[in-house]
Design an enzyme around this catalytic site. Sequence first.
Site, mmCIF file in Angstrom:
data_model
loop_
_atom_site.group_PDB
_atom_site.id
_atom_site.type_symbol
_atom_site.label_atom_id
_atom_site.label_comp_id
_atom_site.label_asym_id
_atom_site.label_seq_id
_atom_site.Cartn_x
_atom_site.Cartn_y
_atom_site.Cartn_z
ATOM 1 N N SER A 1 -3.780 34.461 28.060
ATOM 2 C CA SER A 1 -4.754 33.784 27.202
ATOM 3 C C SER A 1 -4.142 33.657 25.817
ATOM 4 C CB SER A 1 -6.040 34.609 27.121
ATOM 5 O OG SER A 1 -6.618 34.708 28.396
ATOM 6 N N LEU A 2 -3.582 32.488 25.544
ATOM 7 C CA LEU A 2 -2.861 32.316 24.284
ATOM 8 C C LEU A 2 -3.816 31.869 23.182
ATOM 9 C CD1 LEU A 2 -0.037 32.521 23.067
ATOM 10 C CD2 LEU A 2 0.381 30.164 23.793
ATOM 11 N N HIS A 3 -4.420 30.732 23.373
ATOM 12 C CA HIS A 3 -5.512 30.232 22.532
ATOM 13 C C HIS A 3 -5.165 29.916 21.072
ATOM 14 C CE1 HIS A 3 -7.692 31.209 26.054
ATOM 15 N NE2 HIS A 3 -8.133 32.391 25.719
ATOM 16 N N SER B 1 -4.876 37.430 34.643
ATOM 17 C CA SER B 1 -4.880 36.909 33.275
ATOM 18 C C SER B 1 -5.011 38.041 32.258
ATOM 19 C CB SER B 1 -6.049 35.939 33.111
ATOM 20 O OG SER B 1 -6.161 35.535 31.770
ATOM 21 N N CYS C 1 -12.681 39.555 21.939
ATOM 22 C CA CYS C 1 -12.334 38.180 21.552
ATOM 23 C C CYS C 1 -13.601 37.472 21.066
ATOM 24 C CB CYS C 1 -11.733 37.426 22.728
ATOM 25 S SG CYS C 1 -10.274 38.240 23.403
ATOM 26 N N GLY D 1 -13.293 41.995 31.578
ATOM 27 C CA GLY D 1 -12.342 43.069 31.324
ATOM 28 C C GLY D 1 -10.911 42.629 31.161
ATOM 29 N N GLU D 2 -10.112 43.509 30.576
ATOM 30 C CA GLU D 2 -8.683 43.265 30.381
ATOM 31 C C GLU D 2 -7.943 44.049 31.465
ATOM 32 O OE1 GLU D 2 -6.271 41.480 28.628
ATOM 33 O OE2 GLU D 2 -5.089 42.733 29.974
ATOM 34 N N CYS E 1 -13.250 34.997 41.455
ATOM 35 C CA CYS E 1 -12.909 35.532 40.139
ATOM 36 C C CYS E 1 -13.468 36.946 40.046
ATOM 37 C CB CYS E 1 -13.515 34.618 39.079
ATOM 38 S SG CYS E 1 -13.228 35.179 37.406
ATOM 39 N N ASN F 1 -16.850 27.123 26.472
ATOM 40 C CA ASN F 1 -18.182 27.241 27.080
ATOM 41 C C ASN F 1 -19.066 28.051 26.141
ATOM 42 O OD1 ASN F 1 -17.496 25.963 29.612
ATOM 43 N ND2 ASN F 1 -16.315 27.802 30.051
HETATM 44 N N1 SAH Z 1 -9.694 39.275 30.035
HETATM 45 C C1 SAH Z 1 -8.728 38.402 30.567
HETATM 46 C C2 SAH Z 1 -9.243 37.598 31.735
HETATM 47 C C3 SAH Z 1 -10.662 37.123 31.749
HETATM 48 S S1 SAH Z 1 -11.164 35.797 30.768
HETATM 49 C C4 SAH Z 1 -8.235 37.463 29.521
HETATM 50 O O1 SAH Z 1 -8.818 37.383 28.471
HETATM 51 O O2 SAH Z 1 -7.207 36.828 29.759
HETATM 52 C C5 SAH Z 1 -10.637 34.294 31.540
HETATM 53 C C6 SAH Z 1 -10.315 33.197 30.518
HETATM 54 O O3 SAH Z 1 -11.505 32.658 29.906
HETATM 55 C C7 SAH Z 1 -9.476 33.719 29.378
HETATM 56 O O4 SAH Z 1 -8.422 32.837 29.088
HETATM 57 C C8 SAH Z 1 -10.474 33.753 28.243
HETATM 58 O O5 SAH Z 1 -9.858 33.733 27.016
HETATM 59 C C9 SAH Z 1 -11.302 32.547 28.508
HETATM 60 N N2 SAH Z 1 -12.576 32.519 27.807
HETATM 61 C C10 SAH Z 1 -13.228 33.536 27.210
HETATM 62 N N3 SAH Z 1 -14.387 33.109 26.640
HETATM 63 C C11 SAH Z 1 -14.464 31.788 26.889
HETATM 64 C C12 SAH Z 1 -15.438 30.786 26.582
HETATM 65 N N4 SAH Z 1 -16.551 31.076 25.938
HETATM 66 N N5 SAH Z 1 -15.203 29.528 27.003
HETATM 67 C C13 SAH Z 1 -14.096 29.235 27.721
HETATM 68 N N6 SAH Z 1 -13.149 30.143 28.056
HETATM 69 C C14 SAH Z 1 -13.324 31.405 27.652
HETATM 70 FE FE1 SF4 Z 2 -13.175 38.300 27.050
HETATM 71 FE FE2 SF4 Z 2 -10.752 38.481 28.198
HETATM 72 FE FE3 SF4 Z 2 -11.042 38.756 25.537
HETATM 73 FE FE4 SF4 Z 2 -11.962 40.642 27.167
HETATM 74 S S1 SF4 Z 2 -9.839 40.045 26.878
HETATM 75 S S2 SF4 Z 2 -13.011 39.820 25.378
HETATM 76 S S3 SF4 Z 2 -12.679 39.435 28.900
HETATM 77 S S4 SF4 Z 2 -11.450 36.908 26.753
#
Ligand code: SAH
Ligand code: SF4
Length: 352
Positions: free
Chosen positions: A223-225, A201, A117, A169-170, A106, A302
């Site tokens: 990352s939809l969420h 991602s 986020c 990072g994004e 990763c 997490n």
């Molecule tokens: N920045 C990119 C990729 C890195 S994060 C992105 O956001 O897609 C990898 C994944 O972990 C993303 O889906 C992110 O939303 C998720 N993530 C972030 N914080 C988290 C947490 N505390 N517990 C579980 N997943 C988390």
């Molecule tokens: Fe975390 Fe990915 Fe959101 Fe950046 S974009 S704050 S790395 S979950």
Amino acid sequence: MTDKIELTELTREELNAEIINFGEKPFRAKQLWQWIYFHGETDFNKMSNLSLSFRKKLEEKYTITRPKIVKEQISIDKTHKWLLEFKDGERVEMVYIPEKDRGAVCISTQVGCAMGCKFCHTGSQKLTRNLTVGEIVGQFMVARDVYKEWPSPTNETRYLSNIVVMGMGEPLNNLDNVVKALNIITDNEGISLSRRRVTMSTSGIAPKIVEALQKTGVRLAVSLHAPNNTIRSQIMPINKKYKIEEVMKACSEYQQGDHSRYITFEYLLLKGINDSTEHAKELISLLRKYKLRATFNLIGFNPWPGCGFEPSDRKTIEEFSQILDKAGFAAPIRVPRGQDILAACGQLKAKK
Ligand code: SAH
Ligand code: SF4
């Protein structure tokens, strides 16, 4: 004295041009490329098929460096985390998640992240800077050094078989460097990792999704969420700029005309926020509306020190998974890895 040029910052074309400029034949560039990316060599003196005088000149003008390992930790489940430092002292974390006879590394694309986020530990650390091409490639090369996976395995057995661009990072906000780095990593005469084994991602930078995938050929995860804009904007500020509809449209455009293109939607379950059966049903309607071929990846939250969320109960997550599954969307629940060393999703952070 002028500064030396770091060779891992160069794409294959740039390296060719550099070596030709240097007065050498193009095949020398190819040999050098293979030393760096097929053999993993960092010492010009060991590049035995290059003439002594050429090696000496290379040494004078160039460097091949790796990010420095500042700290490493191995979890009880064998997940391996490294804190890496770059030349200017900035740091990122990288994680290797081993499976039986393969595993994913990763990697990070930025120091910190500007997306903010609410559930993400990295997001609580502001963006410091983008990583360079060499810093992105260099992370994977460090992992290959540690696991002694040089020269690049030519058969299918690799312990470091996959890359997930899911660290800090994004990636789409550092697109030029990410594209170059992934093209280096997947180059056939070097590390030669299959593009199908790389997943990038994004938090949903809609206008760059199609471009990013066209330029890299890797797989997409989003990352939809959340199933709607109200919830998504609360937990992911980027949603105020690029609404769910724009993200979905970009995903649909990406899939047009290519049936092998599956999208993974990462969905983090937060207790009482996005985890009800209604939310699951809303998600199904959303994907059907845009006719997306997709699977879900359900992630348990997490926690990290100071976060305001709680993970959903196991039973809630299982029900959520079943509803999606019955509607034809595979929705496996991701097994968290490396939690004991804060190496799981969203837990990476690299404060100096
Ligand atoms: N920045 C990119 C990729 C890195 S994060 C992105 O956001 O897609 C990898 C994944 O972990 C993303 O889906 C992110 O939303 C998720 N993530 C972030 N914080 C988290 C947490 N505390 N517990 C579980 N997943 C988390
Ligand atoms: Fe975390 Fe990915 Fe959101 Fe950046 S974009 S704050 S790395 S979950």
